[in-house]
Design a protein around this motif. Structure first.
Motif, mmCIF file in Angstrom:
data_model
loop_
_atom_site.group_PDB
_atom_site.id
_atom_site.type_symbol
_atom_site.label_atom_id
_atom_site.label_comp_id
_atom_site.label_asym_id
_atom_site.label_seq_id
_atom_site.Cartn_x
_atom_site.Cartn_y
_atom_site.Cartn_z
ATOM 1 N N THR A 79 36.451 6.696 117.971
ATOM 2 C CA THR A 79 35.953 7.776 117.110
ATOM 3 C C THR A 79 34.602 7.415 116.494
ATOM 4 O O THR A 79 33.801 8.293 116.196
ATOM 5 C CB THR A 79 36.964 8.111 115.999
ATOM 6 O OG1 THR A 79 37.307 6.902 115.328
ATOM 7 C CG2 THR A 79 38.222 8.727 116.584
ATOM 8 N N ASP A 80 34.355 6.116 116.330
ATOM 9 C CA ASP A 80 33.062 5.722 115.770
ATOM 10 C C ASP A 80 31.944 5.986 116.781
ATOM 11 O O ASP A 80 30.860 6.463 116.429
ATOM 12 C CB ASP A 80 33.116 4.237 115.383
ATOM 13 C CG ASP A 80 31.821 3.813 114.743
ATOM 14 O OD1 ASP A 80 31.438 4.466 113.743
ATOM 15 O OD2 ASP A 80 31.173 2.885 115.249
ATOM 16 N N ARG A 83 31.209 9.553 116.828
ATOM 17 C CA ARG A 83 30.374 9.886 115.680
ATOM 18 C C ARG A 83 28.905 9.568 115.982
ATOM 19 O O ARG A 83 28.006 10.359 115.677
ATOM 20 C CB ARG A 83 30.861 9.105 114.461
ATOM 21 C CG ARG A 83 30.242 9.555 113.179
ATOM 22 C CD ARG A 83 30.692 8.741 111.975
ATOM 23 N NE ARG A 83 30.074 9.297 110.783
ATOM 24 C CZ ARG A 83 28.797 9.139 110.473
ATOM 25 N NH1 ARG A 83 27.996 8.420 111.260
ATOM 26 N NH2 ARG A 83 28.296 9.702 109.384
ATOM 27 N N ALA A 133 36.681 15.435 115.441
ATOM 28 C CA ALA A 133 36.225 15.240 114.056
ATOM 29 C C ALA A 133 35.095 14.210 114.012
ATOM 30 O O ALA A 133 34.138 14.353 113.238
ATOM 31 C CB ALA A 133 37.388 14.794 113.176
ATOM 32 N N GLY A 134 35.182 13.183 114.862
ATOM 33 C CA GLY A 134 34.104 12.184 114.932
ATOM 34 C C GLY A 134 32.792 12.841 115.355
ATOM 35 O O GLY A 134 31.728 12.589 114.772
ATOM 36 N N ASP A 137 31.479 15.138 112.539
ATOM 37 C CA ASP A 137 30.936 14.337 111.449
ATOM 38 C C ASP A 137 29.557 13.778 111.834
ATOM 39 O O ASP A 137 28.615 13.783 111.037
ATOM 40 C CB ASP A 137 31.941 13.209 111.186
ATOM 41 C CG ASP A 137 31.678 12.526 109.884
ATOM 42 O OD1 ASP A 137 31.267 13.221 108.945
ATOM 43 O OD2 ASP A 137 31.859 11.296 109.817
ATOM 44 N N GLN A 140 26.818 16.609 112.010
ATOM 45 C CA GLN A 140 26.441 17.101 110.680
ATOM 46 C C GLN A 140 25.800 16.012 109.831
ATOM 47 O O GLN A 140 25.060 16.325 108.891
ATOM 48 C CB GLN A 140 27.652 17.753 110.016
ATOM 49 C CG GLN A 140 28.100 18.975 110.854
ATOM 50 C CD GLN A 140 29.096 19.898 110.186
ATOM 51 O OE1 GLN A 140 29.172 21.071 110.534
ATOM 52 N NE2 GLN A 140 29.860 19.410 109.236
ATOM 53 N N SER A 141 26.043 14.737 110.180
ATOM 54 C CA SER A 141 25.355 13.660 109.455
ATOM 55 C C SER A 141 23.854 13.743 109.718
ATOM 56 O O SER A 141 23.052 13.209 108.969
ATOM 57 C CB SER A 141 25.894 12.285 109.867
ATOM 58 O OG SER A 141 25.417 11.947 111.162
ATOM 59 N N ALA A 186 37.241 18.033 108.702
ATOM 60 C CA ALA A 186 36.060 17.156 108.758
ATOM 61 C C ALA A 186 34.822 17.882 108.218
ATOM 62 O O ALA A 186 33.730 17.330 108.221
ATOM 63 C CB ALA A 186 35.820 16.693 110.192
ATOM 64 N N GLY A 187 35.001 19.127 107.790
ATOM 65 C CA GLY A 187 33.888 19.843 107.166
ATOM 66 C C GLY A 187 33.008 20.617 108.123
ATOM 67 O O GLY A 187 31.853 20.916 107.806
ATOM 68 N N VAL A 188 33.536 20.981 109.290
ATOM 69 C CA VAL A 188 32.702 21.692 110.272
ATOM 70 C C VAL A 188 32.112 22.963 109.638
ATOM 71 O O VAL A 188 32.785 23.660 108.879
ATOM 72 C CB VAL A 188 33.513 22.011 111.555
ATOM 73 C CG1 VAL A 188 34.482 23.180 111.354
ATOM 74 C CG2 VAL A 188 32.590 22.291 112.732
#
Ligand code: BGC
Length: 719
Positions: A79-80, A83, A133-134, A137, A140-141, A186-188
């Motif tokens: 997942t990292d 991301r 979700a990764g 995130d 959006q980062s 995850a805030g999409v």
């Protein structure tokens, strides 16, 4: 997060015409975006650009890093890394002047031959949710809106614009909705609805799923956008909770194409299967104004749509004040980043890490000095992706031959063996897109290429090792006809294997494929669609510079063994209805339940290292810890997987096991580490139409291992 007062003040200043311009797409004057909102200059609201798609940025006429297909990212179980890939795609979107990315795609892989499986993540909802979700995130980062798609039950391309997924509530809740829920958690910033219907209602009209579930229960506060030309109605869609119509205008030439065809034979024009009617646009224009005037759509609904769009524009720093700041002191983040070395490295990392070593009798990794015959109909082409809206054009790419030639210390010979496998693309199916001259040129080249099976066999016989590259051909808007490799590729592999016992096959497919010769070859690697790093990633894994640390996000089995096989009503459907009769028994849940051994199970993949597992221990209600040791004399990467087996409850039919958590860990030779896994609630819970979510009381077995069929240790959790 959006500054509510600021948005409210802005909203109060907008006229209705200005509001309407924020909820319906328009033509992009720069011509780079896939979707475009013109903004309201007088109110300081800048234009807003949305761009495809999950494999990198497809800005018209622009090049960008061609990342591996989403299924590769998923196969890393990392997942990292997902991301980091998301962040890189976000920076590239910014560099290309785009504000929202139409990614990730998180539909569950239900049908093995679905033409878009390569754009999706998994047959398992916890896995798809975590990787998705990764990506969200990460995107959006980089201050770019992520768009999770296609909500929901868009699991096949055949009849995708009309078919109704007939699916019960439990199955929706346990399988198909959770990856979207994970993205929301995850805030999409945005959710794209699917083209299909669910239980008879078009997704853009689906008040219960869009309005009640997504916006109500899950408290999603971003905007919901239609798929392209996929807005079914004005009133129904607005009241269901749709916020933005895309692209909002007919495709150039679409009306003419439809008219001229009608004129030709007098029949009504029919759009090809899988292609939406590209003249169907403008429903959130005047018709929405009229519906508000007549009271069919409350005016407050339009305010809510605009508030949601402005909320995301503001959240990612795109309102006027922030734009000025960008001009004043451009930092790297604000300017974005395109085709940088670090992006090339991320693309290469994902491609190598997502490669799955399906079988290996010891021939891999290759000796540096081995003489290698590189064989296959497309060895001089990178496998970037599948066809359709995710097609990305890279600046730089590496073919299998180039990758192996630059790594090998022994002699390298090449042979095509058989006729080239041609790629297929959604764009070739569009009636309003003209003949592509370049593609015609490529077709002629194909005909001129020399191919001979004998040459391939001779090259194999003369080398220490034969590496055969095979591929499928998939695209959005079409499902594969079968899980067999196209053309004469199976014949080629068998002929080469008969000539050289050290035959390695590198498969490049968008999902499961049948590998009938797998027991006659020395090793099989699944590289999926590796993107621009293709040949380099293949060489890095073949020679052991990188551990093949991918694991299968989808079960491989003969086509006839999948739950969607054999019954037309399950797939592709009858009279535009496809019945999800298998319920939650999709993927490994089905193979466990049917007690059938798949060819390769979910989660499967060898490493060049060897891992030993100690005893798993529960360390809390939601966590389990397990010591894992790399007992090989080389570093390796292990994907530790935890599955939950529920206690049996009378009258309840549950999957034998469900993935609850996973962790990818890099271990040096001899290194031992205790790996802690968080267990997702979803694996413990079941959904009943009346009771809602229930966690039955009792002992749950937590199985920890290397795949869904290779459990090394268990622990117990009481609930
Ligand atoms: C696809 C979407 C894509 C959109 C814009 C549609 O055909 O289903 O995934 O984002 O087009 O290109």
């Amino acid at each position: 997060m959006a500054d509510d007062d600021h948005i409210e003040a802005l909203l109060a200043r907008l006229s209705r015409t200005q509001k309407l311009a924020l909820v319906r797409g328009a033509a992009d004057p720069e011509g780079t975006a896939t979707g475009y909102l013109p903004g309201v200059e007088a109110a300081g609201i800048p234009p807003f650009r949305l761009v495809d798609g999950p494999l990198g940025i497809r800005a018209e006429g622009q090049r960008a890093t061609a990342f591996p297909a989403s299924i590769v990212t998923a196969a890393t179980f990392d997942t990292d890394l997902a991301r980091r890939q998301g962040a890189a795609m976000g920076r590239e979107a910014t560099a290309l002047g785009q504000d929202a990315l139409l990614a990730p795609g998180v539909n569950i892989i239900r049908v093995p031959q679905c033409g878009r499986n390569f754009e999706y993540l998994s047959e398992d909802p916890v896995h798809a949710g975590a990787v998705g979700a990764g990506l969200v995130d990460g995107i959006q980062s980089a201050d770019v809106v992520a768009t999770v798609k296609h909500f929901v039950a868009n699991n096949q391309e055949t009849h995708r614009t009309t078919v109704s997924a007939e699916v019960d509530e439990r199955t929706l809740r346990e399988l198909y909705l959770p990856p979207f829920r994970a993205a929301v958690d995850a805030g999409v910033g945005s959710v794209m609805t699917a083209y299909n219907r669910v239980n008879g209602t078009h997704m853009s009209d689906h008040e219960r799923l869009v309005g009640d579930v997504l916006k109500g229960e899950w408290v999603f506060d971003g905007y919901v956008v239609s798929d392209w030309y996929g807005l079914e109605s004005t009133v129904g869609a607005a009241n269901a909770g749709m916020d933005v119509e895309m692209p909002g205008v007919a495709a150039p030439g679409a009306a003419d194409a439809a008219d001229s065809d009608t004129a030709d034979d007098g029949e009504d024009f029919e759009w090809p299967d899988g292609i939406p009617d590209a003249t169907h646009a403008g429903l959130f224009g005047d018709p929405l104004a009229d519906a508000i005037d007549s009271g069919e759509v409350p005016a407050a609904r339009l305010d809510d749509m605009v508030r949601r769009v402005l909320g995301q524009i503001d959240r990612f720093g795109r309102l006027d004040g922030d734009q000025t700041a960008v001009e004043d002191g451009e930092s790297d983040d604000q300017a974005g980043e395109l085709d940088s070395q670090r992006h090339r490295d991320i693309a290469a990392d994902v491609a190598a890490r997502g490669t799955v070593l399906l079988d290996n009798d010891g021939v891999l990794p290759l000796a540096d000095g081995a003489d290698v015959a590189v064989i296959g109909p497309n060895v001089d082409e990178p496998k970037l992706g599948g066809g359709g809206s995710s097609e990305t054009t890279p600046v730089h790419s590496v073919t299998p031959v180039e990758g192996i030639e630059s790594r090998a210390e022994g002699a390298v010979t090449t042979a095509f063996g058989i006729a080239q496998i041609e790629s297929v693309s959604l764009f070739d199916l569009l009636p309003f897109v003209g003949e592509d001259d370049e593609a015609d040129g490529a077709a002629e080249d194909t005909a001129r290429r020399e191919q001979s099976l004998d040459d391939a066999v001779d090259a194999a016989a003369a080398a220490d090792v034969a590496v055969v590259f095979v591929r499928d051909a998939t695209t959005e808007a079409r499902d594969r006809e079968s899980l067999k490799l196209p053309g004469r590729q199976d014949e080629l592999v068998s002929a080469v294997a008969a000539a050289n016992e050290n035959t390695v096959v590198v498969v490049r497919s968008g999902g499961p494929v049948e590998l009938p010769w797998r027991e006659d070859v020395a090793a099989v690697l699944e590289q999926w669609y590796p993107g621009q790093a293709d040949g380099d990633a293949a060489a890095a894994v073949l020679y052991g510079d990188r551990d093949p640390s991918g694991r299968l996000p989808v079960t491989f089995a003969p086509q006839s063994e999948y739950p969607t096989a054999g019954a037309e009503r399950r797939y592709p459907g009858i009279d535009d209805e496809v019945y999800y009769d298998e319920g939650v028994f999709v993927g490994y849940r089905h193979f466990d339940d049917a007690d059938t051994d798949p060819t390769y199970p979910f989660g499967h993949g060898h490493s060049y290292a060897t891992f030993e597992y100690g005893d798993a221990e529960t360390t809390g209600e939601q966590t389990v810890a397990v010591p894992v040791e790399n007992v090989a004399d080389r570093p390796g990467r292990e994907v530790v997987q935890a599955y939950v087996r529920p206690p049996s409850v009378a009258g309840v039919d549950r999957p034998q096991r469900e993935l609850a958590g996973f962790e990818a860990v890099q271990l040096d030779a001899g290194e031992r580490r205790t790996v802690e896994l968080a267990l997702d609630d979803l694996a413990f819970s079941r959904y009943g139409p009346d009771a809602g979510w229930t966690v039955d009381t009792g002992a749950y077995t937590v199985e920890v291992g290397r795949s869904s069929r290779d459990i090394r240790t268990t622990a117990s959790v009481d609930r």
